[in-house]
Write an enzyme that holds these catalytic residues in place. Structure first.
Site, PDB file in Angstrom:
ATOM      1  CG  ASP A  50      -5.131   1.380  -5.138  1.00 36.79           C
ATOM      2  OD1 ASP A  50      -5.243   2.426  -4.459  1.00 36.79           O
ATOM      3  OD2 ASP A  50      -4.864   0.278  -4.645  1.00 36.79           O
ATOM      4  CG  ASP A  68       3.069   0.965   2.098  1.00 31.95           C
ATOM      5  OD1 ASP A  68       2.071   1.411   2.705  1.00 31.95           O
ATOM      6  OD2 ASP A  68       3.552   1.508   1.089  1.00 31.95           O
TER       7      ASP A  68
END
Length: 240
Positions: free
Chosen positions: A8, A129
């Protein structure tokens, strides 16, 4: 089942967030390309990249870090975060990215997802998500009333390569994945499903592998950085 190590990217660094909150970022490496190479040296077959700043900005922000990873690693990589138009999709695929992940636009611009999947077969994934089964968009900052399974079903005939399902409440929390929700989603669609969020031990990976429905893969981040999950051992177990 493929294990995807996660990198990330925030402000050019490799970080992990807690439940997607940008102010709860832990920096694990100032050199994301070096981090990627360490994962590749351990034997991974894929990399999972997220441009966190890009997810909020709606456009690529950590492009330099992504490009450094792509130039330095010979395994395929998938990227999500800030990819919201065809030009950006084409640019990333031309730069050597194996697969783009479309999340926010999967809710807001489904026609773009379908167009991209037709134009680039096998190279477009949908990122779903969810908190409590409801989809969140724009870097998880905006919650919708869209049911995660309903959204997945909308793309059943679109030709997308995979669905990456993230349980936001489990992400970065080291509390294990939401196996029941992931398995239920995988049963509801024919599209390959990749599990994300909370994968923090070898036992978690085994549980996902043996959940009763075939999953394409699982993504793990913090556990690999913290040492709770040994990448080499995990890859060997999944191969075996």
């Amino acid at each position: 089942m493929i294990l995807y190590p996660a990198i990330d990217l925030k402000d050019g660094q490799a970080v992990r967030l807690l439940r997607g909150e940008m102010d709860k970022a832990t920096v694990f490496n100032d050199d994301p390309a070096a981090q990627a190479r360490s994962f590749v040296d351990a034997g991974c077959a894929w990399l999972h990249l997220v441009d966190l700043n890009g997810a909020f900005a709606g456009e690529p922000v950590n492009a330099a870090a992504v490009e450094a990873i792509l130039s330095g690693c010979k395994v395929p990589a998938q990227l999500g975060g800030g990819i919201r138009n065809m030009a950006t999709i084409e640019t990333w695929l031309d730069k050597g990215l194996a697969r783009v992940i479309l999340g926010t636009v999967a809710v807001e611009r489904p026609e773009l997802v379908r167009e991209a999947a037709r134009a680039f077969p096998g190279r477009v994934a949908v990122g779903i998500d969810a908190r409590g089964g409801r989809v969140a968009t724009r870097g998880w900052a905006e919650e919708t009333d869209v049911d995660a399974t309903d959204l997945a079903r909308r793309y059943e005939d679109a030709g997308v390569a995979a669905i990456i399902y993230t349980d936001i409440d489990r992400d970065g929390a080291m509390q294990g994945p939401n196996i029941a929700a992931t398995a239920a989603l995988a049963r509801a669609v024919q599209i390959p499903v990749i599990a994300s969020g909370g994968v923090s031990s070898l036992e978690d990976l085994i549980a996902l592998r043996d959940c009763g429905v075939t999953l394409d893969g699982a993504i793990s981040g913090r556990a690999l950085y913290d040492g709770a999950l040994d990448l080499r051992a995990a890859l060997e177990t999944l191969r075996g």
